[in-house]
Design a protein around this motif. Structure first.
Motif, PDB file in Angstrom:
ATOM      1  N   ILE A 299       0.886  -1.448   0.145  1.00  0.00           N
ATOM      2  CA  ILE A 299      -0.298  -0.369  -0.510  1.00  0.00           C
ATOM      3  C   ILE A 299       1.026   1.213  -0.215  1.00  0.00           C
ATOM      4  O   ILE A 299       0.461   2.273  -0.939  1.00  0.00           O
ATOM      5  CB  ILE A 299      -1.305   0.077   1.438  1.00  0.00           C
ATOM      6  N   ILE A 300       2.290   1.250   0.594  1.00  0.00           N
ATOM      7  CA  ILE A 300       2.349   2.194   1.208  1.00  0.00           C
ATOM      8  C   ILE A 300       3.710   2.409  -0.456  1.00  0.00           C
ATOM      9  O   ILE A 300       3.829   3.428  -1.017  1.00  0.00           O
ATOM     10  CB  ILE A 300       3.495   2.324   2.325  1.00  0.00           C
ATOM     11  N   VAL A 301       4.560   1.257  -0.288  1.00  0.00           N
ATOM     12  CA  VAL A 301       5.933   1.262  -1.942  1.00  0.00           C
ATOM     13  C   VAL A 301       5.024   1.494  -2.571  1.00  0.00           C
ATOM     14  O   VAL A 301       5.522   2.534  -4.028  1.00  0.00           O
ATOM     15  CB  VAL A 301       6.224  -0.377  -2.007  1.00  0.00           C
TER      16      VAL A 301
ATOM     17  N   LEU B 238       1.155   4.395 -11.090  1.00  0.00           N
ATOM     18  CA  LEU B 238       0.116   4.505 -12.318  1.00  0.00           C
ATOM     19  C   LEU B 238      -0.531   2.660 -11.522  1.00  0.00           C
ATOM     20  O   LEU B 238      -1.988   2.582 -11.808  1.00  0.00           O
ATOM     21  CB  LEU B 238       0.231   4.252 -13.143  1.00  0.00           C
ATOM     22  N   TRP B 239      -0.294   1.614 -11.786  1.00  0.00           N
ATOM     23  CA  TRP B 239      -0.688   0.527 -11.364  1.00  0.00           C
ATOM     24  C   TRP B 239      -1.196  -0.123  -9.993  1.00  0.00           C
ATOM     25  O   TRP B 239      -0.806  -1.301 -10.039  1.00  0.00           O
ATOM     26  CB  TRP B 239       0.507  -0.963 -11.983  1.00  0.00           C
TER      27      TRP B 239
ATOM     28  N   TYR C 279      -5.406  -5.580  -5.284  1.00  0.00           N
ATOM     29  CA  TYR C 279      -5.988  -6.148  -5.498  1.00  0.00           C
ATOM     30  C   TYR C 279      -6.154  -8.126  -5.934  1.00  0.00           C
ATOM     31  O   TYR C 279      -6.942  -8.428  -5.736  1.00  0.00           O
ATOM     32  CB  TYR C 279      -6.537  -5.666  -7.591  1.00  0.00           C
ATOM     33  N   GLY C 280      -5.302  -7.711  -6.493  1.00  0.00           N
ATOM     34  CA  GLY C 280      -4.065  -9.514  -6.490  1.00  0.00           C
ATOM     35  C   GLY C 280      -4.286 -10.140  -4.918  1.00  0.00           C
ATOM     36  O   GLY C 280      -4.255 -11.121  -4.794  1.00  0.00           O
TER      37      GLY C 280
ATOM     38  N   PHE D 167     -12.555  -4.470   0.626  1.00  0.00           N
ATOM     39  CA  PHE D 167     -11.313  -4.997   0.163  1.00  0.00           C
ATOM     40  C   PHE D 167     -11.054  -5.959   1.842  1.00  0.00           C
ATOM     41  O   PHE D 167     -10.167  -7.034   2.246  1.00  0.00           O
ATOM     42  CB  PHE D 167     -10.430  -4.640  -0.290  1.00  0.00           C
ATOM     43  N   SER D 168     -11.059  -4.242   3.136  1.00  0.00           N
ATOM     44  CA  SER D 168     -10.773  -4.990   4.786  1.00  0.00           C
ATOM     45  C   SER D 168     -11.897  -6.581   5.207  1.00  0.00           C
ATOM     46  O   SER D 168     -11.527  -7.061   5.662  1.00  0.00           O
ATOM     47  CB  SER D 168     -11.179  -3.977   5.411  1.00  0.00           C
TER      48      SER D 168
END
Length: 412
Positions: free
Chosen positions: A30-32, A37-38, A44-45, A106-107
């Motif tokens: 989430i940070i890195v 853009l992707w 999601y994966g 997602f959470s």
């Protein structure tokens, strides 16, 4: 909630290890990948893989139900969409509502997988190691020498080169709190404590006041709870007093080291701003003007606000500074009015009530839940967090903790 007893065997343990690795990757990713853009692809994966393993463990089924977490979040999301009706900029509000829905969905994957476990220790461990990975990646990205230079500078600090600097520092700060909790409260003596060295270096280079205060307050709070858990009241009070003074002295000594001169200067500027010294850091007056503007806007729209995610529009028109209001409380009051504010912080009230209610059940998880909740309320004054992915996941972990405590209370 329906009581769920999870059968532990080699198969489920193996899946737990794999899912734990995926959660570490998720939190750190989430940070890195924040500015890529992707960035949604690994996000999601990873969540898809966690869902797959959850289904495999449950023989192809994914069990879901309506929990307090989903009720509170759904009410807040519903109100966010309702504010589209009177929002200044309807597309911004609608986009915010859509983002909150995705965060909840997602959470929920993590929620339903981990709520059936015995406790949140695996999730806390995942947060800790995700922060450590971020610390090592940051050193690799900037270079050790540059980070040392940035940490000792009162003029320049880390920029948002690969992710938001405060986001980097805050995740690492949570890692340090969990490490201290493991070391002091649970008496876990592991080599992971060595990872505090690169973590503190990155926080120093970020010069994030919020991250530094998070660590200081978190350490003192954990030590305080450890003291009051002693059976001998006088002995526990003596330990708390001596321990708190010792922690403060050590922190003051550390702050005087050259490597912390940058964050030290920023902390002094923060204190100066509170006492009315206008020569304080240049960014603090901007923050104060944003908060003052948000409060004035709220006073004219006290109940409903001007529409969620619309505060930046007012800031751009009034202050020529297109930014959020740098305070979660004011941002919610301005955008959602008193209704939005209460809907959001009712979750915190529920968590505080539940932690108190189950205070005699699994004391250690009461302590870490209380400390992290208090730190969140403290740092919300200096950041807008209600829509961020990390904040949503932290909320899910808190509600998981409550449901697990509730289950243990019912079984006992």
């Amino acid at each position: 909630m329906k009581l769920m007893v999870r059968e532990m065997n080699k198969f489920t343990l193996s899946i737990d290890r794999v899912v734990w690795c995926l959660v570490v990757f998720l939190f750190s990713g989430i940070i890195v990948f924040e500015l890529q853009l992707w960035n949604v692809l690994p996000y999601y994966g990873t969540l898809l893989l966690i869902s797959t393993f959850y289904a495999i463990e449950n023989k192809g089924k994914i069990k879901i139900w309506l929990s307090p977490y989903h009720v509170f979040m759904s009410l807040f999301i519903l109100y966010t969409h309702i504010t589209v009706i009177w929002a200044i900029n309807k597309p911004d509000t609608f986009a915010m509502g859509r983002g909150l829905i995705l965060n909840l969905l997602f959470s929920s994957i993590l929620y339903f997988y981990y709520v059936k476990q015995n406790d949140i220790s695996q999730l806390l461990s995942a947060i800790k190691w995700a922060g450590y990975i971020i610390a090592l990646y940051t050193i690799f990205f900037y270079g050790l020498n540059r980070l040392i230079m940035l940490s000792s500078s009162s003029v320049v600090r880390m920029e948002n080169d690969y992710a938001n600097v405060n986001g980097i520092a805050m995740l690492i700060a949570y890692s340090c709190i969990v490490e201290f909790f493991d070391f002091i409260y649970l008496k876990k003596r592991t080599l992971s404590v060595v990872m505090l060295i690169p973590s503190i270096l990155v926080i120093a280079a970020s010069q994030s006041r919020k991250a530094y205060l998070t660590i200081v307050v978190g350490i003192i709070a954990i030590y305080f709870f450890r003291g009051i858990d002693e059976k001998n009241f006088l002995k526990s009070m003596a330990k708390i007093i001596v321990g708190t003074i010792s922690v403060v002295i050590i922190l003051l000594i550390i702050l005087r080291l050259p490597i912390f001169s940058g964050v030290n200067e920023r902390l002094y500027s923060l204190v100066d701003s509170f006492v009315g010294n206008r020569s304080a850091g240049s960014y603090i007056p901007v923050r104060e003007r944003l908060i003052s503007l948000g409060i004035s806007v709220w006073k004219t729209h006290p109940i409903l606000g001007i529409g969620m995610a619309n505060a930046h529009i007012v800031a751009a028109s009034k202050l020529n500074f297109d930014a959020y209001l740098h305070c979660n409380y004011v941002e919610l009051l301005c955008g959602g009015g008193l209704i939005g504010f209460l809907l959001y912080y009712s979750m915190h009230i529920y968590l505080m009530y539940s932690l108190w209610r189950y205070r005699n059940i699994e004391r250690k998880f009461i302590v870490i839940g209380t400390v992290l909740l208090f730190v969140t309320l403290l740092t919300d004054y200096g950041q807008v967090s209600y829509y961020t992915k990390p904040e949503c996941f932290y909320f899910a972990i808190q509600f998981i903790n409550i449901e697990q405590l509730k289950k243990k209370a019912q079984l006992s």
